[in-house]
Structures are given as structure tokens and as C-alpha cells.
Design an enzyme around this catalytic site. Structure first.
Site, PDB file in Angstrom:
ATOM      1  N   GLY A   1       0.763  -1.249   0.000  1.00  0.00           N
ATOM      2  CA  GLY A   1       0.000   0.000   0.000  1.00  0.00           C
ATOM      3  C   GLY A   1       0.784   1.284   0.000  1.00  0.00           C
TER       4      GLY A   1
ATOM      5  N   ARG B   1       2.910  -1.687  -5.930  1.00  0.00           N
ATOM      6  CA  ARG B   1       3.150  -0.412  -6.610  1.00  0.00           C
ATOM      7  C   ARG B   1       4.499   0.222  -6.257  1.00  0.00           C
ATOM      8  NH1 ARG B   1      -1.275   2.688  -8.125  1.00  0.00           N
ATOM      9  NH2 ARG B   1      -2.464   1.529  -6.585  1.00  0.00           N
TER      10      ARG B   1
ATOM     11  N   ARG C   1      -5.679   2.851 -15.855  1.00  0.00           N
ATOM     12  CA  ARG C   1      -5.733   3.573 -14.575  1.00  0.00           C
ATOM     13  C   ARG C   1      -6.481   4.911 -14.636  1.00  0.00           C
ATOM     14  NH1 ARG C   1      -2.126   5.494 -12.184  1.00  0.00           N
ATOM     15  NH2 ARG C   1      -2.937   5.188 -10.110  1.00  0.00           N
TER      16      ARG C   1
ATOM     17  N   CYS D   1     -13.206   3.136 -28.676  1.00  0.00           N
ATOM     18  CA  CYS D   1     -14.526   3.752 -28.802  1.00  0.00           C
ATOM     19  C   CYS D   1     -15.239   3.840 -27.462  1.00  0.00           C
ATOM     20  CB  CYS D   1     -15.346   2.987 -29.827  1.00  0.00           C
ATOM     21  SG  CYS D   1     -14.515   2.967 -31.410  1.00  0.00           S
ATOM     22  N   GLU D   2     -14.708   4.685 -26.598  1.00  0.00           N
ATOM     23  CA  GLU D   2     -15.282   4.958 -25.272  1.00  0.00           C
ATOM     24  C   GLU D   2     -14.879   6.374 -24.900  1.00  0.00           C
ATOM     25  OE1 GLU D   2     -16.949   2.951 -23.135  1.00  0.00           O
ATOM     26  OE2 GLU D   2     -16.692   1.037 -24.175  1.00  0.00           O
TER      27      GLU D   2
ATOM     28  N   TYR E   1       0.152  -1.917 -12.187  1.00  0.00           N
ATOM     29  CA  TYR E   1      -1.259  -1.881 -12.613  1.00  0.00           C
ATOM     30  C   TYR E   1      -1.385  -1.265 -14.013  1.00  0.00           C
ATOM     31  CZ  TYR E   1      -1.458  -2.869  -7.672  1.00  0.00           C
ATOM     32  OH  TYR E   1      -1.228  -3.433  -6.443  1.00  0.00           O
TER      33      TYR E   1
END
Ligand SMILES: *Cc1c(COP(=O)(O)O)cnc(C)c1O
Length: 433
Positions: free
Chosen positions: A238, A292, A328, A360-361, A389
Site C-alpha cells: 500500500g 506499486r 488507470r 470507442c469509449e 497496474y
């Protein structure tokens, strides 16, 4: 820290020019710095030298075999969340005994596989899962090593999609019920109670939530030590990284400053200083599950500008990378700095643009109203801090091929994953009836 910087007007990863990689390998292209990953691992390991500890890389952040191999050589274990991740660890030359198996929905097949390979611990998230693991272990004639994941009910002060340690999250067993569930576990014949685990969320930028969680958990851990002789306490991952910074001069200079803790960020030393005093008196083996913080700043996604589309409302920089390559921004409102591979000269005009992909979004964007130096079709860009990620969440949406991944180490580099071919896109498919 990181190993990306401009040299003679060109962005480099360690000793390798990113423009050269982009022309030879095409874009979209993920590039990882081996030195950055190694250095991060070593810094964390060193910061915790006062504890009997083991770093289990949360490989869901980046599960490329070359990255796993690198970390296994450094001595890392792995925090896995599926049978497929265990398969990858074994393929990368890692050992099952160095793996902890997390996740709320483990299947029979996954539990059988993990038992057969001998994972160090199943980190269990509910009573039904506990009973199910007991049953599967019994049928296999084995005893399953388990730890319960405790949800300490603290606020990690992070994005709601990556906060996991509040009582309304799906993760873990509530702190008020945890001792009762351990008592149930102790009665199940095919389980061996081995430890306790917690993880409160991701991209946490202060030490306070970690300290708060540990302070709440330490008395429980002590009780479990005396009741069941547990051998480890896994404190999760984290620790956040820097994504955001100024782009004065066009250079990602904030990366240099990150280590001086100029921004809101915790370094491994701050983290260790906050948690070690709480953990040391326990005399237990401490596991960590960073994802991360080990790999995030160690990777970039390279893209080529396809078109610059000017409308009365906005200017769109349309790249050949899309949300299917790096989700992300769409999923978590994640921020990635975007810099040209050719260092912009001081006089280059800047303006607010939306950097978008071809998918296409409307959610397919990397940046909105971002001040960037002017770019033209054919220019190449790097999306920074894309090592965690990033590729692991890539998909074939819009029948786009998964990008290639490159690992750089000093002046050397190699293809860690080949770009998919169009045949790969339809592998396994046929007209079914
Ligand atoms: C995702 C996850 C991690 C890693 O989180 P980071 O923020 O990437 O360090 C660690 N432990 C568990 C159980 C996780 O689900």
C-alpha cells in the site's frame, strides 16, 4: 527514485534510448527499468533490516516473468491472488513456499494447486472460505497453512476503489470478530494456523493509516501468539508513489525530487521508522506485500501521436495507446505525467490538450486539459509511472493487440513479452455451432 532521464535531448531508460526502442519495437510499448526495481527492493529490504522480515512482491501489480525473475533473484517472495499467478511464479523460477495466497474468491482448483505446490500460507478472508479450504485440504490428505486477513476498520485516505481496510469493504474479517473466527479455525482438523494478515489499501501517502492499523492489531497479534503460536504477521502493501509533478522545462525533474520527499509521499525509510517500533517487540516474522512501490515508477508506456484533432472546444492528441493498454485513468482517475521522448526546447508553445486513445469509449483518455508542449503526428510520448497496474490490466478490447514489454538493464535490453499478433487475437476461437 527512477532511471528515466533526458540525455542530449532524448529520454533514456538507464543506458537505452526510448526513441530507439519505440522505432525498433513499435508502440504502444511498455518499458521497465531493472535497476529501478532492484534499487527499490534493496531500499525497502534495508529499511527493515531491524526486523525478521520477508518482502513478498504483490505480483498483481506487474506479473511479467522477467520482473518476477529479477525479484526472485533479489530474494523476494510473492503475494499471489490466483492459481495463474502461482503458475507464473513457478515458471519464473520462484518457489511456492515463498508465496502467500490472498484473495476473497479462491476456487477448489486453485486451492488444490496451491496445496500441491506447497504455498507458505493461504490468507483467508471469510468463514466460508476457511471451511472450504479445510474441506479441500482434508480431501487431499493435507493440512493447509492459513492466516486470517483482518480488516482493522481504518481509513487509508486513498481512492475509494483501492481502499480495502474499512468495514464496508469486501476484504478481510472484522477486527471485532477475528478472535472468534480464529477459535473456529482452530477446531478445523485440516488447517494449521500459521499467521495473521492485513492490508488496508493502495497508494497511501501518509504513515498515519499504517500506524493506526498496526496499533489496533498488535494486541490481537500478541493474543494469537500465545493462543496458537503463530509465526508471522503480514502487514500488507500500500505504500504510495509519486505520480504527479510539475513539468517545468519539460523534464520529469520531480522524479529526482521525489526522494527528498518534497511532495506528499512516504519513502521506505519513513515507512520503516513508523512501523518497525510497533512490530519489533512482537518478535515475529513480518511479511510485507508491496506492489506499486517496487515497480510503479520503474515503468513507462510509450505511445505515438496519431493525429492532433482541433475542435472549437478542445485539442485532442490522439495516440496509438488506449485505455485497453493502460486503464488507470479511466478506472481510478489515475494521473500519469506525459512527456515527449524528444526533450522540448524552452521556447516550445504549450497549451491545454486532452490526450486520448483510439478506443470507442469516452473514458478512453490519459489526460484532460493538460498543459503539454505542442506535439505533432508521429511524435512519441512517454506516460510515466506505468510500471504497476499497467500492462497487467491491459485487455484486447476493440480487438487491439496487447502491447509488448521490454526490460532494460544498464545498456542491455530485451523483449520480456512479444507484442501479440493478429493470430494471437483469435487463438482458441472458432465458429462453435
Ligand atoms: C493489492 C494488494 C497488495 C499490494 O498493494 P500495493 O498498493 O500495490 O502495494 C498487497 N496485499 C494485498 C492483499 C493486495 O490485495
Amino acid at each position: 527514485m527512477h532511471e528515466f532521464s533526458y540525455c542530449d535531448g532524448e529520454l533514456y531508460c538507464e543506458g537505452v534510448s526510448l526513441a530507439r526502442l519505440a522505432s525498433e519495437q513499435g508502440t504502444p510499448l511498455y518499458v521497465y527499468s531493472a535497476r529501478t526495481i532492484r534499487e527499490h527492493y534493496r531500499r525497502l529490504d534495508k529499511a527493515l533490516a531491524g526486523l525478521d522480515h520477508r518482502v513478498c512482491f504483490a505480483m498483481k501489480a506487474n506479473s511479467n516473468l522477467a520482473v518476477l525473475d529479477l525479484l526472485a533473484r533479489e530474494g523476494a517472495g510473492f503475494d499471489i491472488v490466483s492459481g495463474g499467478e502461482l503458475f507464473r511464479v513457478l515458471k519464473a523460477g520462484g518457489r511456492a513456499h515463498d508465496c502467500t495466497f490472498a484473495g476473497v474468491g479462491k476456487t477448489r482448483e486453485e486451492i488444490e494447486y496451491a496445496l500441491e505446490q506447497g504455498v507458505y500460507s493461504f490468507n483467508v478472508e471469510s468463514e466460508p472460505e476457511l471451511e472450504f479450504i479445510n474441506e479441500v485440504a482434508g480431501a487431499a490428505g493435507k493440512k493447509a497453512p492459513v492466516a486470517l486477513r483482518v480488516n482493522p476498520d481504518v481509513d487509508a485516505q486513498t481512492h475509494k476503489y483501492i481502499s480495502t481496510g474499512k468495514s464496508h469493504n469486501k476484504f478481510g474479517i472484522g477486527i471485532d470478530r477475528i478472535l472468534g473466527v480464529y477459535a473456529e479455525a482452530a477446531k478445523l482438523p485440516h488447517l494449521q494456523i500459521r499467521g495473521i494478515q492485513t492490508h488496508i489499501g493502495s497508494q497511501i501517502l501518509e504513515t498515519k493509516p499504517f500506524v493506526e492499523a498496526l496499533a489496533k492489531l498488535v494486541p490481537i497479534v500478541q493474543e494469537l501468539q500465545s493462543l496458537y503460536g503463530i509465526e508471522f504477521f503480514s502487514i500488507g502493501g500500500g505504500v504510495g508513489i509519486i505520480y504527479r509533478g510539475t513539468l517545468e522545462s519539460g523534464a520529469p525533474d520531480w522524479w529526482e525530487r521525489a526522494d527528498e520527499d518534497g511532495g506528499k509521499r512516504i519513502g521506505f525509510d519513513d515507512y520503516a521508522q513508523a512501523v518497525v517500533p510497533l512490530l519489533k517487540p512482537l518478535g515475529l516474522k513480518i511479511l510485507l506485500e508491496p506492489g506499486r512501490s517496487l515497480v510503479g515508477n520503474a515503468g513507462v508506456l510509450l505511445a505515438t501521436v496519431q493525429y492532433v484533432k482541433r475542435t472549437p472546444a478542445k485539442t485532442f492528441v490522439i495516440t496509438d495507446a488506449g485505455m485497453n493498454d493502460l486503464i488507470r485513468p479511466a478506472l481510478y482517475e489515475g494521473h500519469h505525467e506525459i512527456v515527449p521522448l524528444k526533450e522540448p526546447s524552452a521556447g516550445v508553445p504549450r497549451g491545454p490538450v486532452d490526450v486520448v486513445g483510439p478506443v470507442c469509449e469516452s473514458g478512453d483518455f490519459f489526460a484532460q486539459d493538460r498543459e503539454l508542449p505542442e506535439v505533432a503526428a508521429g511524435d512519441r510520448l512517454a506516460l510515466l509511472s506505468a510500471g504497476a497496474y499497467g500492462f497487467v490490466m491491459a485487455s484486447n478490447y476493440n480487438s487491439r493487440r496487447l502491447p509488448a514489454e521490454i526490460l532494460v538493464d544498464g545498456d542491455k535490453w530485451g523483449v520480456a513479452r512479444a507484442r501479440q499478433s493478429w493470430d494471437d487475437l483469435i487463438a482458441g476461437e472458432k465458429v462453435a455451432v
